[in-house]
Design a protein around this motif. Structure first.
Motif, PDB file in Angstrom:
ATOM      1  N   ARG A   1       2.292  -6.954 -15.523  1.00 29.30           N
ATOM      2  CA  ARG A   1       1.533  -7.464 -15.130  1.00 29.30           C
ATOM      3  C   ARG A   1       1.930  -8.653 -13.623  1.00 29.30           C
TER       4      ARG A   1
ATOM      5  N   LEU B   1       3.426  -6.774 -10.818  1.00 31.39           N
ATOM      6  CA  LEU B   1       2.434  -5.955  -9.934  1.00 31.39           C
ATOM      7  C   LEU B   1       1.791  -6.959  -9.616  1.00 31.39           C
ATOM      8  N   ASN B   2       1.155  -8.128  -9.902  1.00 25.83           N
ATOM      9  CA  ASN B   2       1.238  -9.914  -9.595  1.00 25.83           C
ATOM     10  C   ASN B   2       2.061  -9.902  -7.558  1.00 25.83           C
TER      11      ASN B   2
ATOM     12  N   LEU C   1       4.205  -7.955  -6.382  1.00 22.53           N
ATOM     13  CA  LEU C   1       3.860  -6.420  -5.323  1.00 22.53           C
ATOM     14  C   LEU C   1       2.627  -7.006  -4.497  1.00 22.53           C
ATOM     15  N   SER C   2       1.825  -7.245  -5.325  1.00 25.56           N
ATOM     16  CA  SER C   2       0.328  -7.557  -4.593  1.00 25.56           C
ATOM     17  C   SER C   2       0.146  -8.587  -3.297  1.00 25.56           C
ATOM     18  N   VAL C   3       1.026  -9.958  -4.113  1.00 27.02           N
ATOM     19  CA  VAL C   3       0.979 -10.656  -3.010  1.00 27.02           C
ATOM     20  C   VAL C   3       2.047  -9.942  -1.563  1.00 27.02           C
TER      21      VAL C   3
ATOM     22  N   GLU D   1       2.319  -7.753  -0.338  1.00 29.89           N
ATOM     23  CA  GLU D   1       1.243  -6.132   0.562  1.00 29.89           C
ATOM     24  C   GLU D   1       0.687  -7.140   0.965  1.00 29.89           C
ATOM     25  N   THR D   2       0.107  -8.184   0.406  1.00 35.71           N
ATOM     26  CA  THR D   2      -0.989  -8.638   0.915  1.00 35.71           C
ATOM     27  C   THR D   2      -0.628  -9.806   2.046  1.00 35.71           C
TER      28      THR D   2
END
Length: 73
Positions: free
Chosen positions: A54, A57-58, A60-62, A64-65
């Motif tokens: 979890r 993924l958070n 990596l999402s940051v 990417e954003t």
């Protein structure tokens, strides 16, 4: 957990490459470094697998954003 160790190593390589190219950390670099630390903690059992996934993924999402925002996307 060999995959987690491999993922951590790959993320560390990417962070180093970004630092070599930019000479100073960016938000993306910091987020990827954080993701590598999470992968290491998960691989070593410090973080439970589900929690590590979890958090990874958070992070990596940051990354990417931040990357998309820096490119104006």
């Amino acid at each position: 957990m060999p995959r987690s160790h491999a993922l951590a190593a790959a993320l560390h390589e990417e962070v180093q490459w970004l630092l070599d190219c930019k000479r100073e950390p960016t938000g993306v670099t910091v987020a990827l470094h954080h993701a590598a630390a999470i992968a290491e903690a998960t691989a070593s059992g410090v973080l439970p697998l589900a929690e590590g996934q979890r958090q990874l993924l958070n992070a990596l999402s940051v990354a990417e954003t931040l990357d998309a925002a820096s490119r104006g996307a």
